[in-house]
Design a protein around this motif. Structure first.
Motif, PDB file in Angstrom:
ATOM      1  N   VAL A  54       0.844  -1.200   0.000  1.00 44.09           N
ATOM      2  CA  VAL A  54       0.000   0.000   0.000  1.00 44.09           C
ATOM      3  C   VAL A  54       0.881   1.254   0.000  1.00 44.09           C
ATOM      4  CG1 VAL A  54      -1.680   1.328   1.358  1.00 44.09           C
ATOM      5  CG2 VAL A  54      -1.962  -1.148   1.070  1.00 44.09           C
ATOM      6  N   TYR A  55       1.906   1.259   0.846  1.00 46.37           N
ATOM      7  CA  TYR A  55       2.829   2.391   0.943  1.00 46.37           C
ATOM      8  C   TYR A  55       3.472   2.691  -0.415  1.00 46.37           C
ATOM      9  CZ  TYR A  55       7.437   4.467   1.899  1.00 46.37           C
ATOM     10  OH  TYR A  55       8.569   5.222   1.861  1.00 46.37           O
ATOM     11  N   SER A  56       3.984   1.660  -1.059  1.00 44.98           N
ATOM     12  CA  SER A  56       4.652   1.885  -2.342  1.00 44.98           C
ATOM     13  C   SER A  56       3.662   2.319  -3.413  1.00 44.98           C
ATOM     14  CB  SER A  56       5.408   0.634  -2.780  1.00 44.98           C
ATOM     15  OG  SER A  56       6.578   0.505  -2.014  1.00 44.98           O
ATOM     16  N   GLY A  57       2.464   1.761  -3.383  1.00 49.49           N
ATOM     17  CA  GLY A  57       1.439   2.174  -4.349  1.00 49.49           C
ATOM     18  C   GLY A  57       1.080   3.640  -4.196  1.00 49.49           C
ATOM     19  N   LEU A  58       0.908   4.086  -2.956  1.00 49.30           N
ATOM     20  CA  LEU A  58       0.576   5.495  -2.712  1.00 49.30           C
ATOM     21  C   LEU A  58       1.715   6.419  -3.139  1.00 49.30           C
ATOM     22  CD1 LEU A  58      -1.152   5.236   0.772  1.00 49.30           C
ATOM     23  CD2 LEU A  58      -2.234   5.779  -1.409  1.00 49.30           C
ATOM     24  N   PHE A  59       2.934   6.020  -2.838  1.00 49.98           N
ATOM     25  CA  PHE A  59       4.049   6.889  -3.193  1.00 49.98           C
ATOM     26  C   PHE A  59       4.387   6.849  -4.682  1.00 49.98           C
ATOM     27  CE2 PHE A  59       4.591   7.744   1.208  1.00 49.98           C
ATOM     28  CZ  PHE A  59       5.166   8.998   1.213  1.00 49.98           C
ATOM     29  N   MET A  60       3.995   5.793  -5.384  1.00 48.69           N
ATOM     30  CA  MET A  60       4.140   5.821  -6.849  1.00 48.69           C
ATOM     31  C   MET A  60       3.241   6.921  -7.413  1.00 48.69           C
ATOM     32  SD  MET A  60       4.567   2.002  -8.413  1.00 48.69           S
ATOM     33  CE  MET A  60       3.181   1.251  -7.616  1.00 48.69           C
ATOM     34  N   ARG A  61       2.020   7.004  -6.896  1.00 45.84           N
ATOM     35  CA  ARG A  61       1.106   8.060  -7.343  1.00 45.84           C
ATOM     36  C   ARG A  61       1.663   9.435  -6.988  1.00 45.84           C
ATOM     37  NH1 ARG A  61      -2.987  10.384  -9.469  1.00 45.84           N
ATOM     38  NH2 ARG A  61      -4.546  11.552  -8.322  1.00 45.84           N
ATOM     39  N   PHE A  62       2.172   9.580  -5.768  1.00 48.56           N
ATOM     40  CA  PHE A  62       2.755  10.858  -5.353  1.00 48.56           C
ATOM     41  C   PHE A  62       3.900  11.260  -6.275  1.00 48.56           C
ATOM     42  CE2 PHE A  62       6.208  12.987  -3.087  1.00 48.56           C
ATOM     43  CZ  PHE A  62       5.574  14.168  -2.728  1.00 48.56           C
ATOM     44  N   ALA A  63       4.796  10.311  -6.576  1.00 45.71           N
ATOM     45  CA  ALA A  63       5.951  10.607  -7.429  1.00 45.71           C
ATOM     46  C   ALA A  63       5.515  11.038  -8.820  1.00 45.71           C
ATOM     47  CB  ALA A  63       6.868   9.387  -7.518  1.00 45.71           C
ATOM     48  N   TRP A  64       4.383  10.509  -9.274  1.00 44.54           N
ATOM     49  CA  TRP A  64       3.890  10.869 -10.609  1.00 44.54           C
ATOM     50  C   TRP A  64       3.222  12.253 -10.590  1.00 44.54           C
ATOM     51  CZ3 TRP A  64       5.004   9.235 -15.205  1.00 44.54           C
ATOM     52  CH2 TRP A  64       4.207   9.607 -16.271  1.00 44.54           C
ATOM     53  N   VAL A  66       3.625  14.848  -8.231  1.00 39.83           N
ATOM     54  CA  VAL A  66       4.392  15.979  -7.729  1.00 39.83           C
ATOM     55  C   VAL A  66       5.090  16.690  -8.898  1.00 39.83           C
ATOM     56  CG1 VAL A  66       6.540  14.722  -7.275  1.00 39.83           C
ATOM     57  CG2 VAL A  66       5.958  16.666  -5.864  1.00 39.83           C
ATOM     58  N   GLN A  67       5.247  18.006  -8.753  1.00 36.49           N
ATOM     59  CA  GLN A  67       5.938  18.766  -9.787  1.00 36.49           C
ATOM     60  C   GLN A  67       7.247  19.299  -9.223  1.00 36.49           C
ATOM     61  OE1 GLN A  67       5.138  19.050 -12.997  1.00 36.49           O
ATOM     62  NE2 GLN A  67       3.401  17.704 -12.603  1.00 36.49           N
ATOM     63  N   PRO A  68       8.361  19.095  -9.825  1.00 36.10           N
ATOM     64  CA  PRO A  68       8.566  18.325 -11.046  1.00 36.10           C
ATOM     65  C   PRO A  68       8.427  16.826 -10.770  1.00 36.10           C
ATOM     66  CG  PRO A  68      10.681  19.006 -10.158  1.00 36.10           C
ATOM     67  CD  PRO A  68       9.624  19.633  -9.293  1.00 36.10           C
ATOM     68  N   ARG A  69       8.019  16.082 -11.792  1.00 38.07           N
ATOM     69  CA  ARG A  69       7.832  14.643 -11.630  1.00 38.07           C
ATOM     70  C   ARG A  69       9.122  14.009 -11.145  1.00 38.07           C
ATOM     71  NH1 ARG A  69       3.916  13.379 -16.441  1.00 38.07           N
ATOM     72  NH2 ARG A  69       2.048  13.673 -15.211  1.00 38.07           N
ATOM     73  N   ASN A  70       8.958  13.090 -10.195  1.00 41.95           N
ATOM     74  CA  ASN A  70      10.130  12.459  -9.600  1.00 41.95           C
ATOM     75  C   ASN A  70      10.231  11.020 -10.102  1.00 41.95           C
ATOM     76  OD1 ASN A  70      12.179  11.541  -7.960  1.00 41.95           O
ATOM     77  ND2 ASN A  70      11.523  12.777  -6.221  1.00 41.95           N
TER      78      ASN A  70
END
Length: 107
Positions: A54-64, A66-70
């Motif tokens: 769940v943690y990694s799934g949520l942070f994949m979305r965050f990384a996508w 966030v600006q600039p994309r990480n």
């Protein structure tokens, strides 16, 4: 070459920012998961592995988003998601949730 390196160092996702060092630190989760591939599946915590998924799934979305994309953070968490899902499947198989179903005897 020196100009490109200098541009990277001073960029919004370069090594002077948390956009760089956060993902670098998170690769430790991936490395720990890879080391755990040798552990017997009975030692895997299903609850903790599910939480990591769940943690990694949520942070994949965050990384996508966030600006600039990480992209470094996205790659880190996509790798961790893959490793943790594999561990979750090993845990589920060891506990009998996943496996071959025996055909029922017909009467």
């Amino acid at each position: 070459m020196a100009t490109a390196f200098k541009a990277f160092v001073n960029s919004p996702v370069g090594p002077k920012t948390t956009h760089f060092w956060g993902p670098v630190a998170n690769w430790g989760f991936v490395l720990a998961g890879l080391v755990d591939l040798n552990k017997p599946p009975e030692m895997i915590s299903g609850n903790m592995t599910a939480a990591m998924c769940v943690y990694s799934g949520l942070f994949m979305r965050f990384a996508w988003m966030v600006q600039p994309r990480n992209y470094l953070l996205l790659a880190c968490h996509a790798s961790n998601e893959t490793v943790q899902l594999y561990h979750l499947s090993r845990c589920a198989k060891a506990q009998g949730y996943i496996g071959k179903k025996e055909p029922e005897a017909q009467q």
